[in-house]
Design a protein around this motif. Structure first.
Motif, mmCIF file in Angstrom:
data_model
loop_
_atom_site.group_PDB
_atom_site.id
_atom_site.type_symbol
_atom_site.label_atom_id
_atom_site.label_comp_id
_atom_site.label_asym_id
_atom_site.label_seq_id
_atom_site.Cartn_x
_atom_site.Cartn_y
_atom_site.Cartn_z
ATOM 1 N N ARG A 111 53.545 -13.920 39.069
ATOM 2 C CA ARG A 111 53.320 -13.871 40.525
ATOM 3 C C ARG A 111 52.200 -12.893 40.891
ATOM 4 N NH1 ARG A 111 57.103 -11.903 43.778
ATOM 5 N NH2 ARG A 111 58.064 -10.528 42.217
ATOM 6 N N PHE A 112 52.070 -11.821 40.141
ATOM 7 C CA PHE A 112 51.053 -10.805 40.416
ATOM 8 C C PHE A 112 49.948 -10.898 39.371
ATOM 9 C CE2 PHE A 112 53.850 -7.369 42.683
ATOM 10 C CZ PHE A 112 54.355 -8.349 43.525
ATOM 11 N N THR A 113 48.730 -10.621 39.798
ATOM 12 C CA THR A 113 47.583 -10.610 38.888
ATOM 13 C C THR A 113 46.759 -9.364 39.145
ATOM 14 O OG1 THR A 113 47.482 -13.036 38.880
ATOM 15 C CG2 THR A 113 45.544 -11.841 38.093
ATOM 16 N N ILE A 114 46.527 -8.606 38.093
ATOM 17 C CA ILE A 114 45.700 -7.410 38.199
ATOM 18 C C ILE A 114 44.337 -7.705 37.587
ATOM 19 C CG2 ILE A 114 46.501 -6.401 36.010
ATOM 20 C CD1 ILE A 114 46.396 -3.643 37.405
ATOM 21 N N SER A 115 43.299 -7.186 38.208
ATOM 22 C CA SER A 115 41.943 -7.365 37.704
ATOM 23 C C SER A 115 41.103 -6.184 38.166
ATOM 24 C CB SER A 115 41.343 -8.682 38.204
ATOM 25 O OG SER A 115 41.277 -8.691 39.626
ATOM 26 N N ARG A 116 39.898 -6.103 37.638
ATOM 27 C CA ARG A 116 39.032 -5.011 38.070
ATOM 28 C C ARG A 116 37.584 -5.441 38.018
ATOM 29 N NH1 ARG A 116 40.461 -0.005 34.686
ATOM 30 N NH2 ARG A 116 38.782 0.977 35.889
ATOM 31 N N ASP A 117 36.773 -4.797 38.864
ATOM 32 C CA ASP A 117 35.330 -4.973 38.882
ATOM 33 C C ASP A 117 34.742 -3.566 38.811
ATOM 34 O OD1 ASP A 117 33.002 -6.823 40.998
ATOM 35 O OD2 ASP A 117 32.670 -5.345 39.447
ATOM 36 N N ASN A 118 34.359 -3.164 37.637
ATOM 37 C CA ASN A 118 33.871 -1.800 37.468
ATOM 38 C C ASN A 118 32.505 -1.578 38.127
ATOM 39 O OD1 ASN A 118 36.130 -0.808 36.129
ATOM 40 N ND2 ASN A 118 35.347 -1.351 34.114
ATOM 41 N N ASP A 119 31.779 -2.663 38.377
ATOM 42 C CA ASP A 119 30.528 -2.508 39.126
ATOM 43 C C ASP A 119 30.811 -2.064 40.556
ATOM 44 O OD1 ASP A 119 28.873 -5.327 37.513
ATOM 45 O OD2 ASP A 119 28.963 -3.195 36.957
ATOM 46 N N LYS A 120 31.991 -2.416 41.051
ATOM 47 C CA LYS A 120 32.388 -2.036 42.410
ATOM 48 C C LYS A 120 33.423 -0.911 42.404
ATOM 49 C CE LYS A 120 31.564 -6.636 44.345
ATOM 50 N NZ LYS A 120 32.159 -7.803 45.053
#
Length: 119
Positions: free
Chosen positions: A66-75
């Motif tokens: 149900r949950f999804t974690i992600s990241r954008d290290n440029d931001k």
């Protein structure tokens, strides 16, 4: 690192929300980010984690699928997408940054952000 968390709110059962956990420092990509939550009258519990480069991800059983974690290290931002929300997801959510292994001390915490899921 100074974490800024945002994205909480009130939704109905089955709804969605997206949290962001941001930082203005260039060292952000060196930190793993964990999300925790604390419901009224309960202990704080782990929700999800993502490593600095983003290659290692983990979820607590109640939120898997149900949950999804992600990241954008440029931001300098980590996202927690929460779908199919349930009343038991009601809690204050916190993001925290660590440079050690999972379970080790967190160096920085964001402010809590409240989620209320109503039926």
């Amino acid at each position: 690192v100074q974490l800024q968390a945002s994205g909480g709110g009130s939704v109905q059962v089955g709804g969605s929300l997206r949290f962001t956990c941001s930082d203005s420092q260039r060292a952000f990509s060196t930190y793993s980010i964990d999300w925790f939550r604390q419901a009224p009258g309960k202990e704080r519990e782990f929700v999800a984690r993502i490593s600095g480069p983003g290659g290692f991800i983990g979820y607590a059983d109640p939120v898997k699928g149900r949950f999804t974690i992600s990241r954008d290290n440029d931001k300098n931002t980590v996202y927690l997408q929460m779908n199919n929300l349930k009343p038991e997801d009601t809690a204050i959510y916190y993001c925290a940054a660590r440079q050690g292994r999972p379970g080790t001390e967190h160096q920085y915490w964001g402010q809590g952000t409240l989620v209320t899921v109503s039926s």
